[in-house]
Scaffold this motif. Structure first.
Motif, PDB file in Angstrom:
ATOM      1  N   ALA A   1       0.823  -1.201   0.000  1.00  6.62           N
ATOM      2  CA  ALA A   1       0.000   0.000   0.000  1.00  6.62           C
ATOM      3  C   ALA A   1       0.864   1.260   0.000  1.00  6.62           C
ATOM      4  CB  ALA A   1      -0.924   0.003   1.211  1.00  6.62           C
ATOM      5  N   VAL A   2       1.900   1.264   0.827  1.00  7.03           N
ATOM      6  CA  VAL A   2       2.810   2.422   0.871  1.00  7.03           C
ATOM      7  C   VAL A   2       3.516   2.585  -0.464  1.00  7.03           C
ATOM      8  CG1 VAL A   2       4.918   3.326   1.928  1.00  7.03           C
ATOM      9  CG2 VAL A   2       3.135   2.315   3.366  1.00  7.03           C
ATOM     10  N   SER A   3       3.987   1.476  -1.034  1.00 10.33           N
ATOM     11  CA  SER A   3       4.691   1.529  -2.310  1.00 10.33           C
ATOM     12  C   SER A   3       3.799   2.079  -3.414  1.00 10.33           C
ATOM     13  CB  SER A   3       5.190   0.129  -2.676  1.00 10.33           C
ATOM     14  OG  SER A   3       5.804   0.131  -3.950  1.00 10.33           O
ATOM     15  N   TRP A   4       2.543   1.619  -3.453  1.00  8.46           N
ATOM     16  CA  TRP A   4       1.627   2.062  -4.507  1.00  8.46           C
ATOM     17  C   TRP A   4       1.228   3.531  -4.313  1.00  8.46           C
ATOM     18  CZ3 TRP A   4       0.308  -1.063  -8.616  1.00  8.46           C
ATOM     19  CH2 TRP A   4      -0.630  -0.527  -9.512  1.00  8.46           C
ATOM     20  N   ALA A   5       0.956   3.912  -3.062  1.00 11.27           N
ATOM     21  CA  ALA A   5       0.516   5.281  -2.776  1.00 11.27           C
ATOM     22  C   ALA A   5       1.602   6.303  -3.063  1.00 11.27           C
ATOM     23  CB  ALA A   5       0.053   5.396  -1.327  1.00 11.27           C
ATOM     24  N   THR A   6       2.842   5.942  -2.779  1.00  8.99           N
ATOM     25  CA  THR A   6       3.945   6.896  -2.970  1.00  8.99           C
ATOM     26  C   THR A   6       4.590   6.763  -4.342  1.00  8.99           C
ATOM     27  OG1 THR A   6       5.492   5.338  -1.920  1.00  8.99           O
ATOM     28  CG2 THR A   6       4.450   6.985  -0.501  1.00  8.99           C
ATOM     29  N   GLY A   7       4.171   5.754  -5.096  1.00 10.29           N
ATOM     30  CA  GLY A   7       4.718   5.546  -6.440  1.00 10.29           C
ATOM     31  C   GLY A   7       3.699   5.874  -7.505  1.00 10.29           C
ATOM     32  N   THR A   8       2.933   4.871  -7.933  1.00 14.31           N
ATOM     33  CA  THR A   8       1.940   5.052  -8.995  1.00 14.31           C
ATOM     34  C   THR A   8       0.947   6.161  -8.672  1.00 14.31           C
ATOM     35  OG1 THR A   8       2.123   2.734  -9.673  1.00 14.31           O
ATOM     36  CG2 THR A   8       0.116   3.898 -10.298  1.00 14.31           C
ATOM     37  N   ASP A   9       0.365   6.123  -7.473  1.00 10.74           N
ATOM     38  CA  ASP A   9      -0.627   7.138  -7.104  1.00 10.74           C
ATOM     39  C   ASP A   9      -0.029   8.542  -7.093  1.00 10.74           C
ATOM     40  OD1 ASP A   9      -2.829   5.472  -6.846  1.00 10.74           O
ATOM     41  OD2 ASP A   9      -2.523   5.125  -4.700  1.00 10.74           O
ATOM     42  N   GLU A  10       1.200   8.663  -6.625  1.00 12.13           N
ATOM     43  CA  GLU A  10       1.813   9.989  -6.517  1.00 12.13           C
ATOM     44  C   GLU A  10       2.128  10.563  -7.894  1.00 12.13           C
ATOM     45  OE1 GLU A  10       2.559  13.166  -4.061  1.00 12.13           O
ATOM     46  OE2 GLU A  10       1.521  11.270  -3.737  1.00 12.13           O
ATOM     47  N   ARG A  11       2.522   9.718  -8.826  1.00 11.57           N
ATOM     48  CA  ARG A  11       2.737  10.194 -10.201  1.00 11.57           C
ATOM     49  C   ARG A  11       1.429  10.679 -10.806  1.00 11.57           C
ATOM     50  NH1 ARG A  11       6.340   5.822  -9.958  1.00 11.57           N
ATOM     51  NH2 ARG A  11       4.797   4.337 -10.787  1.00 11.57           N
ATOM     52  N   ASN A  12       0.355   9.952 -10.542  1.00 10.54           N
ATOM     53  CA  ASN A  12      -0.950  10.379 -11.040  1.00 10.54           C
ATOM     54  C   ASN A  12      -1.403  11.670 -10.367  1.00 10.54           C
ATOM     55  OD1 ASN A  12      -0.965   8.063 -12.606  1.00 10.54           O
ATOM     56  ND2 ASN A  12      -2.146   6.882 -11.125  1.00 10.54           N
ATOM     57  N   ALA A  13      -1.104  11.809  -9.075  1.00 12.03           N
ATOM     58  CA  ALA A  13      -1.477  13.021  -8.345  1.00 12.03           C
ATOM     59  C   ALA A  13      -0.828  14.262  -8.958  1.00 12.03           C
ATOM     60  CB  ALA A  13      -1.082  12.898  -6.872  1.00 12.03           C
ATOM     61  N   SER A  14       0.393  14.132  -9.429  1.00  6.30           N
ATOM     62  CA  SER A  14       1.076  15.269 -10.060  1.00  6.30           C
ATOM     63  C   SER A  14       0.358  15.691 -11.342  1.00  6.30           C
ATOM     64  CB  SER A  14       2.531  14.904 -10.373  1.00  6.30           C
ATOM     65  OG  SER A  14       3.247  14.649  -9.183  1.00  6.30           O
ATOM     66  N   LEU A  15      -0.128  14.723 -12.108  1.00  6.01           N
ATOM     67  CA  LEU A  15      -0.888  15.039 -13.318  1.00  6.01           C
ATOM     68  C   LEU A  15      -2.188  15.760 -12.973  1.00  6.01           C
ATOM     69  CD1 LEU A  15      -0.535  11.693 -15.323  1.00  6.01           C
ATOM     70  CD2 LEU A  15       0.635  13.851 -15.799  1.00  6.01           C
ATOM     71  N   VAL A  16      -2.858  15.280 -11.939  1.00 15.77           N
ATOM     72  CA  VAL A  16      -4.120  15.882 -11.523  1.00 15.77           C
ATOM     73  C   VAL A  16      -3.890  17.315 -11.045  1.00 15.77           C
ATOM     74  CG1 VAL A  16      -6.026  15.722  -9.879  1.00 15.77           C
ATOM     75  CG2 VAL A  16      -5.109  13.649 -10.925  1.00 15.77           C
ATOM     76  N   ALA A  17      -2.846  17.529 -10.262  1.00 13.95           N
ATOM     77  CA  ALA A  17      -2.567  18.854  -9.694  1.00 13.95           C
ATOM     78  C   ALA A  17      -2.326  19.908 -10.759  1.00 13.95           C
ATOM     79  CB  ALA A  17      -1.372  18.772  -8.751  1.00 13.95           C
ATOM     80  N   ALA A  18      -1.867  19.500 -11.929  1.00  8.06           N
ATOM     81  CA  ALA A  18      -1.602  20.452 -13.009  1.00  8.06           C
ATOM     82  C   ALA A  18      -2.871  21.157 -13.474  1.00  8.06           C
ATOM     83  CB  ALA A  18      -0.942  19.739 -14.187  1.00  8.06           C
ATOM     84  N   GLY A  19      -4.030  20.557 -13.219  1.00  8.39           N
ATOM     85  CA  GLY A  19      -5.287  21.166 -13.639  1.00  8.39           C
ATOM     86  C   GLY A  19      -5.975  21.982 -12.566  1.00  8.39           C
ATOM     87  N   ARG A  20      -5.374  22.097 -11.393  1.00  6.55           N
ATOM     88  CA  ARG A  20      -6.017  22.764 -10.246  1.00  6.55           C
ATOM     89  C   ARG A  20      -6.495  24.174 -10.576  1.00  6.55           C
ATOM     90  NH1 ARG A  20      -4.954  25.954  -5.676  1.00  6.55           N
ATOM     91  NH2 ARG A  20      -5.641  25.069  -3.666  1.00  6.55           N
ATOM     92  N   ASP A  21      -5.690  24.952 -11.259  1.00  8.71           N
ATOM     93  CA  ASP A  21      -6.034  26.348 -11.530  1.00  8.71           C
ATOM     94  C   ASP A  21      -7.150  26.502 -12.558  1.00  8.71           C
ATOM     95  OD1 ASP A  21      -4.148  27.168  -9.723  1.00  8.71           O
ATOM     96  OD2 ASP A  21      -2.603  27.596 -11.224  1.00  8.71           O
ATOM     97  N   ARG A  22      -7.527  25.394 -13.197  1.00  6.53           N
ATOM     98  CA  ARG A  22      -8.612  25.477 -14.180  1.00  6.53           C
ATOM     99  C   ARG A  22      -9.957  25.065 -13.588  1.00  6.53           C
ATOM    100  NH1 ARG A  22      -8.741  22.638 -18.610  1.00  6.53           N
ATOM    101  NH2 ARG A  22      -7.470  20.872 -17.978  1.00  6.53           N
ATOM    102  N   ALA A  23      -9.975  24.748 -12.306  1.00  9.58           N
ATOM    103  CA  ALA A  23     -11.227  24.386 -11.648  1.00  9.58           C
ATOM    104  C   ALA A  23     -12.078  25.633 -11.402  1.00  9.58           C
ATOM    105  CB  ALA A  23     -10.933  23.689 -10.325  1.00  9.58           C
ATOM    106  N   ASP A  24     -13.387  25.444 -11.331  1.00  8.19           N
ATOM    107  CA  ASP A  24     -14.295  26.546 -11.009  1.00  8.19           C
ATOM    108  C   ASP A  24     -14.263  26.861  -9.523  1.00  8.19           C
ATOM    109  OD1 ASP A  24     -15.797  26.985 -13.639  1.00  8.19           O
ATOM    110  OD2 ASP A  24     -16.012  24.824 -13.356  1.00  8.19           O
ATOM    111  N   LEU A  25     -13.910  25.877  -8.720  1.00  8.52           N
ATOM    112  CA  LEU A  25     -13.883  26.052  -7.278  1.00  8.52           C
ATOM    113  C   LEU A  25     -12.872  25.085  -6.689  1.00  8.52           C
ATOM    114  CD1 LEU A  25     -15.487  27.469  -4.879  1.00  8.52           C
ATOM    115  CD2 LEU A  25     -16.717  25.304  -4.684  1.00  8.52           C
ATOM    116  N   VAL A  26     -12.089  25.556  -5.720  1.00 11.71           N
ATOM    117  CA  VAL A  26     -11.185  24.689  -4.972  1.00 11.71           C
ATOM    118  C   VAL A  26     -11.779  24.477  -3.579  1.00 11.71           C
ATOM    119  CG1 VAL A  26      -8.894  24.443  -3.946  1.00 11.71           C
ATOM    120  CG2 VAL A  26      -9.131  25.418  -6.234  1.00 11.71           C
ATOM    121  N   VAL A  27     -11.958  23.240  -3.216  1.00 10.27           N
ATOM    122  CA  VAL A  27     -12.500  22.893  -1.905  1.00 10.27           C
ATOM    123  C   VAL A  27     -11.334  22.402  -1.057  1.00 10.27           C
ATOM    124  CG1 VAL A  27     -14.150  21.465  -0.650  1.00 10.27           C
ATOM    125  CG2 VAL A  27     -14.681  22.228  -2.978  1.00 10.27           C
TER     126      VAL A  27
END
Length: 226
Positions: free
Chosen positions: A190-216
């Motif tokens: 779980a730690v390996s997946w969360a800090t590896g695959t999931d974290e790489r995906n999180a970086s892609l998601v974060a790139a779109g943050r400023d294009r959201a209509d609202l940040v919660v």
């Protein structure tokens, strides 16, 4: 343009309800990195909105249709050589997801069935989410709603608003690891997946943050249900 950061669930419920102004369906998207609370927020919104339908509607006026049902099955990921990156953008049927959103907006069918995702099996399941014609507000959530690359780009155009859920990094990782453990991974895996695959995906998601209509940000709705 990103709107005001808010922590009040009552404000979010009111804003979501206001997307439907009568007539055609409205579709609200909720995005954010893995473990940030997208599904939990969507669940709270749908429950609150169902409990207070607009005049002339009942609790079924709102429906929850997650993006996760468009995961490719493990058999297809194996064929493509992508199973080790499960959860990455190219391990989903993005065109299929966009087609579902289009169909929801077209509002022609008495019933639309969407796929769901079984976390214990870690597999998509066809036809488990029914969306009747009476559902006028759809809440959908997933990682890649704001991804500005093919084949995801059309998704944003099919959403009336997109909200981005943010959570402090340490807490987000803690919850993500616990979720992986809860659904069958060893803690080490779980730690390996969360800090590896999931974290790489999180970086892609974060790139779109400023294009959201609202940040919660900073909204604590508790741990997601098992």
């Amino acid at each position: 343009m990103t709107g005001t950061v808010t922590r009040m669930i009552s404000e979010l419920v009111k804003r979501a309800a206001g997307l439907y102004t009568g007539g055609s369906r409205a579709v609200l998207g909720i995005t954010g990195p893995p473990g940030a609370g997208k599904t939990t927020l969507a669940g709270h919104l749908v429950a609150a909105l169902a409990a207070a339908p607009p005049p002339g509607h009942d609790a079924g006026w709102v429906a929850h249709v997650p993006m996760d049902g468009f995961h490719l099955a493990d058999a297809e990921l194996d064929r493509l050589g992508r199973r080790a990156r499960k959860g990455a953008p190219d391990t989903f049927d993005a065109y299929g997801y966009a087609a579902l959103l289009r169909r929801l907006h077209e509002d022609r069918d008495e019933m639309i069935y969407a796929p769901g995702f079984e976390r214990v099996l870690e597999q998509p399941i066809a036809g488990v989410i029914g969306v009747p014609r009476t559902a006028r507000l759809i809440v959908t959530e997933g990682n890649y709603l704001l991804l500005d690359s093919a084949p995801w780009r059309p998704v944003r155009e099919l959403l009336d608003e997109v909200w981005y859920t943010d959570l402090e990094q340490e807490e987000r990782l803690r919850r993500l690891i616990e979720r992986h453990v809860r659904f069958g991974k060893s803690r080490e895996a779980a730690v390996s997946w969360a800090t590896g695959t999931d974290e790489r995906n999180a970086s892609l998601v974060a790139a779109g943050r400023d294009r959201a209509d609202l940040v919660v940000s900073g909204l604590d709705l508790g741990e997601p249900a098992a």
